[in-house]
Motif scaffolding. Structure first.
Motif, PDB file in Angstrom:
ATOM      1  N   PRO A 125       0.834  -1.208   0.000  1.00 55.62           N
ATOM      2  CA  PRO A 125       0.000   0.000   0.000  1.00 55.62           C
ATOM      3  C   PRO A 125       0.866   1.254   0.000  1.00 55.62           C
ATOM      4  CG  PRO A 125      -0.690  -1.553   1.723  1.00 55.62           C
ATOM      5  CD  PRO A 125       0.635  -2.024   1.207  1.00 55.62           C
ATOM      6  N   GLY A 126       0.295   2.345  -0.463  1.00 51.47           N
ATOM      7  CA  GLY A 126       1.013   3.605  -0.463  1.00 51.47           C
ATOM      8  C   GLY A 126       1.207   4.129   0.949  1.00 51.47           C
ATOM      9  N   THR A 127       2.244   4.924   1.145  1.00 48.78           N
ATOM     10  CA  THR A 127       2.546   5.509   2.456  1.00 48.78           C
ATOM     11  C   THR A 127       2.658   7.023   2.333  1.00 48.78           C
ATOM     12  OG1 THR A 127       4.929   5.215   2.090  1.00 48.78           O
ATOM     13  CG2 THR A 127       3.769   3.441   3.227  1.00 48.78           C
ATOM     14  N   ASP A 128       2.289   7.705   3.426  1.00 48.66           N
ATOM     15  CA  ASP A 128       2.374   9.174   3.454  1.00 48.66           C
ATOM     16  C   ASP A 128       3.703   9.670   4.003  1.00 48.66           C
ATOM     17  OD1 ASP A 128      -0.201   9.404   2.443  1.00 48.66           O
ATOM     18  OD2 ASP A 128      -1.101   9.287   4.445  1.00 48.66           O
ATOM     19  N   GLY A 129       4.358   8.863   4.830  1.00 43.53           N
ATOM     20  CA  GLY A 129       5.612   9.308   5.425  1.00 43.53           C
ATOM     21  C   GLY A 129       6.451   8.130   5.838  1.00 43.53           C
ATOM     22  N   GLY A 130       7.706   8.417   6.221  1.00 45.47           N
ATOM     23  CA  GLY A 130       8.593   7.352   6.647  1.00 45.47           C
ATOM     24  C   GLY A 130       9.182   6.616   5.459  1.00 45.47           C
ATOM     25  N   HIS A 131       9.802   5.474   5.715  1.00 44.65           N
ATOM     26  CA  HIS A 131      10.448   4.711   4.666  1.00 44.65           C
ATOM     27  C   HIS A 131       9.421   3.891   3.887  1.00 44.65           C
ATOM     28  CE1 HIS A 131      10.004   1.944   8.038  1.00 44.65           C
ATOM     29  NE2 HIS A 131      10.062   0.960   7.167  1.00 44.65           N
ATOM     30  N   ARG A 132       9.853   3.340   2.783  1.00 45.53           N
ATOM     31  CA  ARG A 132       8.980   2.493   1.972  1.00 45.53           C
ATOM     32  C   ARG A 132       9.115   1.048   2.444  1.00 45.53           C
ATOM     33  NH1 ARG A 132       6.963   4.445  -2.644  1.00 45.53           N
ATOM     34  NH2 ARG A 132       6.920   2.349  -3.559  1.00 45.53           N
ATOM     35  N   PRO A 133       8.011   0.329   2.535  1.00 50.82           N
ATOM     36  CA  PRO A 133       8.090  -1.073   2.947  1.00 50.82           C
ATOM     37  C   PRO A 133       8.718  -1.926   1.861  1.00 50.82           C
ATOM     38  CG  PRO A 133       5.855  -0.515   2.309  1.00 50.82           C
ATOM     39  CD  PRO A 133       6.631   0.763   2.284  1.00 50.82           C
ATOM     40  N   GLY A 134       9.231  -3.078   2.273  1.00 51.47           N
ATOM     41  CA  GLY A 134       9.823  -4.005   1.328  1.00 51.47           C
ATOM     42  C   GLY A 134      10.023  -5.359   1.979  1.00 51.47           C
ATOM     43  N   ARG A 135      10.221  -6.369   1.182  1.00 50.52           N
ATOM     44  CA  ARG A 135      10.470  -7.717   1.696  1.00 50.52           C
ATOM     45  C   ARG A 135      11.952  -7.813   2.050  1.00 50.52           C
ATOM     46  NH1 ARG A 135       6.113 -11.179   0.550  1.00 50.52           N
ATOM     47  NH2 ARG A 135       7.436 -13.030   0.751  1.00 50.52           N
ATOM     48  N   LYS A 136      12.297  -7.263   3.197  1.00 48.93           N
ATOM     49  CA  LYS A 136      13.686  -7.162   3.631  1.00 48.93           C
ATOM     50  C   LYS A 136      13.925  -8.073   4.838  1.00 48.93           C
ATOM     51  CE  LYS A 136      13.486  -2.251   2.380  1.00 48.93           C
ATOM     52  NZ  LYS A 136      13.565  -0.866   2.905  1.00 48.93           N
ATOM     53  N   TYR A 151       3.916  -2.266   9.377  1.00 48.98           N
ATOM     54  CA  TYR A 151       5.190  -2.694   8.811  1.00 48.98           C
ATOM     55  C   TYR A 151       6.281  -2.149   9.716  1.00 48.98           C
ATOM     56  CZ  TYR A 151       9.233  -3.180   5.757  1.00 48.98           C
ATOM     57  OH  TYR A 151      10.471  -3.508   5.254  1.00 48.98           O
ATOM     58  N   VAL A 152       7.163  -3.035  10.162  1.00 47.77           N
ATOM     59  CA  VAL A 152       8.185  -2.645  11.124  1.00 47.77           C
ATOM     60  C   VAL A 152       9.556  -2.904  10.527  1.00 47.77           C
ATOM     61  CG1 VAL A 152       8.987  -2.890  13.502  1.00 47.77           C
ATOM     62  CG2 VAL A 152       6.597  -3.375  12.943  1.00 47.77           C
ATOM     63  N   GLU A 153      10.349  -1.858  10.453  1.00 49.52           N
ATOM     64  CA  GLU A 153      11.716  -1.987   9.966  1.00 49.52           C
ATOM     65  C   GLU A 153      12.516  -2.880  10.903  1.00 49.52           C
ATOM     66  OE1 GLU A 153      15.203   1.110   8.414  1.00 49.52           O
ATOM     67  OE2 GLU A 153      13.869   1.676  10.047  1.00 49.52           O
ATOM     68  N   ARG A 154      13.582  -3.466  10.418  1.00 48.46           N
ATOM     69  CA  ARG A 154      14.404  -4.353  11.235  1.00 48.46           C
ATOM     70  C   ARG A 154      14.780  -3.681  12.558  1.00 48.46           C
ATOM     71  NH1 ARG A 154      19.973  -7.471   9.360  1.00 48.46           N
ATOM     72  NH2 ARG A 154      20.298  -8.596  11.322  1.00 48.46           N
ATOM     73  N   GLY A 155      14.479  -4.375  13.659  1.00 49.53           N
ATOM     74  CA  GLY A 155      14.760  -3.826  14.979  1.00 49.53           C
ATOM     75  C   GLY A 155      13.678  -2.908  15.491  1.00 49.53           C
ATOM     76  N   GLY A 156      12.783  -2.449  14.595  1.00 56.66           N
ATOM     77  CA  GLY A 156      11.667  -1.604  15.004  1.00 56.66           C
ATOM     78  C   GLY A 156      11.942  -0.123  14.950  1.00 56.66           C
ATOM     79  N   ARG A 157      13.083   0.279  14.424  1.00 54.49           N
ATOM     80  CA  ARG A 157      13.442   1.699  14.444  1.00 54.49           C
ATOM     81  C   ARG A 157      12.365   2.573  13.819  1.00 54.49           C
ATOM     82  NH1 ARG A 157      19.014   4.315  11.944  1.00 54.49           N
ATOM     83  NH2 ARG A 157      18.563   6.495  12.515  1.00 54.49           N
ATOM     84  N   SER A 158      11.777   2.102  12.748  1.00 50.73           N
ATOM     85  CA  SER A 158      10.720   2.853  12.071  1.00 50.73           C
ATOM     86  C   SER A 158       9.530   1.930  11.835  1.00 50.73           C
ATOM     87  CB  SER A 158      11.236   3.421  10.747  1.00 50.73           C
ATOM     88  OG  SER A 158      10.231   4.178  10.106  1.00 50.73           O
ATOM     89  N   LEU A 159       8.334   2.471  12.062  1.00 47.78           N
ATOM     90  CA  LEU A 159       7.106   1.683  11.925  1.00 47.78           C
ATOM     91  C   LEU A 159       6.138   2.428  11.036  1.00 47.78           C
ATOM     92  CD1 LEU A 159       5.214  -0.115  14.802  1.00 47.78           C
ATOM     93  CD2 LEU A 159       3.988   1.434  13.301  1.00 47.78           C
ATOM     94  N   LEU A 160       5.466   1.701  10.168  1.00 47.03           N
ATOM     95  CA  LEU A 160       4.433   2.264   9.302  1.00 47.03           C
ATOM     96  C   LEU A 160       3.095   1.638   9.647  1.00 47.03           C
ATOM     97  CD1 LEU A 160       6.259   2.109   5.832  1.00 47.03           C
ATOM     98  CD2 LEU A 160       6.077   4.092   7.358  1.00 47.03           C
ATOM     99  N   SER A 161       2.050   2.448   9.674  1.00 48.57           N
ATOM    100  CA  SER A 161       0.698   1.934   9.914  1.00 48.57           C
ATOM    101  C   SER A 161      -0.154   2.198   8.679  1.00 48.57           C
ATOM    102  CB  SER A 161       0.072   2.600  11.141  1.00 48.57           C
ATOM    103  OG  SER A 161      -0.064   3.993  10.943  1.00 48.57           O
ATOM    104  N   PHE A 162      -1.143   1.331   8.460  1.00 49.86           N
ATOM    105  CA  PHE A 162      -1.932   1.405   7.237  1.00 49.86           C
ATOM    106  C   PHE A 162      -3.429   1.475   7.511  1.00 49.86           C
ATOM    107  CE2 PHE A 162       2.087  -0.586   6.252  1.00 49.86           C
ATOM    108  CZ  PHE A 162       2.501   0.102   5.129  1.00 49.86           C
ATOM    109  N   THR A 163      -3.796   1.824   8.734  1.00 50.34           N
ATOM    110  CA  THR A 163      -5.196   2.021   9.085  1.00 50.34           C
ATOM    111  C   THR A 163      -5.269   2.982  10.257  1.00 50.34           C
ATOM    112  OG1 THR A 163      -7.255   0.929   9.738  1.00 50.34           O
ATOM    113  CG2 THR A 163      -5.227   0.062  10.661  1.00 50.34           C
TER     114      THR A 163
END
Length: 224
Positions: A125-136, A151-163
């Protein structure tokens, strides 16, 4: 090794079988593996696996499986076209699931897990801010009733929410905390949510309620 070295070294090594030289046999084995791993095989799932020969080769093999009655082709997932393949057992389970009534289910798993369709069978899904998600490697996703919620970046440093639905986010944050509580990851430290500092984010109270504790860097949950 038991005669010339320590007994604990015994059984650590074994001879691997020779690679299958027949390309047709390898292709059929790969198709079987994809059907077992994904349930519904789509172009995106084949591309995500970087299968030799790409989707065009798998399409020919899976079409042959269909002709032989080993799988079925159909419109199982809306919006992904007719080039979708699944076994009869999977199709029956999909149909049975349409009539099931159950509570919301939140599942946290690795972003690279085959059970996560996003970034493979489905686009992110599209994001308004933060990094872009990926299968990392190391990244996590939380699905609520199959919908990508966190979506949580490795270690949790950055988190994206979609609702923005609080009830859904509550289930999602509890599932995320469960990754640490059930010892699937060592710790999670969330510093940013959707591009802003976690301490001022709307998600902060839900993370705290799920077990995260405030630190100068962000909200942390660690194994105990």
């Amino acid at each position: 090794p038991t005669r010339t070295g320590p007994p604990t070294a015994a059984g650590r090594w074994s001879l691997l079988p020779q690679p299958e030289p027949d390309a047709t046999v390898r292709a059929h084995a790969t198709a079987d593996l994809l059907l077992d791993r994904y349930g519904v095989v789509t172009r995106g799932s084949v591309v995500a696996e970087e299968v030799p020969g790409g989707f065009s080769q798998m399409y020919r093999v899976l079409t042959g499986f269909e002709d032989a009655g080993r799988c079925r082709r159909g419109y199982f997932v809306n919006g992904l076209g007719g080039a979708q393949f699944a076994t009869s057992d999977v199709v029956d389970r999909l149909r049975a699931g349409e009539d099931e009534r159950r509570e919301q289910t939140a599942v946290a798993l690795a972003a690279t897990d085959p059970a996560n369709p996003y970034g493979a069978a489905l686009p992110w899904p599209g994001t308004d801010g933060g990094h872009r998600p990926g299968r990392k490697a190391g990244a996590l996703v939380v699905l609520v009733d199959g919908e990508l919620t966190l979506y949580v970046e490795r270690g949790g440093r950055s988190l994206l929410s979609f609702t923005a639905e609080e009830a859904v986010l509550t289930h999602a944050t509890e599932a995320l905390a469960g990754m640490v509580k059930h010892r699937r990851v060592e710790s999670i430290l969330v510093e940013k949510v959707d591009g802003e500092a976690v301490h001022t984010a709307a998600l902060a109270p839900l993370l705290t309620a799920a077990g995260f504790s405030p630190t100068p860097r962000g909200l942390r949950l660690r194994r105990v």
